[in-house]
Design a protein around this motif. Sequence first.
Motif: not given
Length: 353
Positions: A193-198
Amino acid sequence: MIHPWLQETWQRLVALGERLPHALLFVGPAGLGKRDLADALAARLLCATPRPDGCACDQCTTCQLRRSGNHPDLFMIVPAADMEAGDGDESREGGERDAGSAKKKSTQIVIEQIRDLQQSLSVTGHQSGRRVIVVDPADAMNPYTANALLKLLEEPPAGCLFVLVSSAPRRLLPTIRSRCQQWSFSRPAADVVAQWLGTQEAPAADLLALAGGMPLAAQRLAAQRAGALLGRFVRDVGQLPPTDPLQLAGQWEAWLKSKEALAAGFGIVQLVEWMQRWVSDLASLRLGGRVRFFPREEGVMCALAQRSDVAAVLNCYNELARIRRVAQHPLNARLMLEDMLVRYARAVARPRS
């Protein structure tokens, strides 16, 4: 578009090829993109020349028909309210349905839709020979509608694939579930999720927490500009008691009718859901757990937990679940708000046992 946390599932679906069963059931929490995956699968199956990654080419004649909403072999069975809500995943998957124009539309899949589908499937399909039916949310069917669909699932027309999408599969008839191959989805890993939010216009961390870590649900909250709404909710509920719950119920009734709430599509269903999550966090603290949905308010909740009785808090949560089931069409919204807030005020005011 296949979201990163769904890539593995997508590849498994693509690998099945012609071995796909006649009916799939996608289940899991709202905000994961189950409907997006169903749409992508339908697009692939109807495409004349899928890409190497399995996705539809979006260029061939059949893709152009689908993109224009006129493909004769693609059937979208959704509530009338969702047809007006828009095309975003969250408008169909766990989105608010009690605001604006959608308020006048049915939030159920009605039996006439299944009868129309039966009639359409009785005639010869398009050149591809494949027909795809997406039902979302499948749990929006009443028993009569569900039994009509069951007949199609029991004796499916040749070349048909049914894809049912549900965030509440227990509401489905057991016989419908047994006719489908179930694919379960869970909350994606935090690093994914963190990577996608980036790569996105990231929602605030408190909105992601409120959404239970579901990225698309958090995106919807951000699109609603829910930060200010959330700030008021937290301030109000954190002051109960000594604030009079009946007085607050009147203020909330006016709040739900305000331009701010109507513009955001914020209604009583979402308000009750937030209340459920607040009480869930409070119960978790009383049982020795951690705050999940409102981490920024952990200090306020710890103070509330100190004066709360765990049995009363758990009973309040159960009552909120009952209220949530009827919140879509309350006979009297003011009475419902009063009932909810009085129960909560009593739970947090009881001496700790």
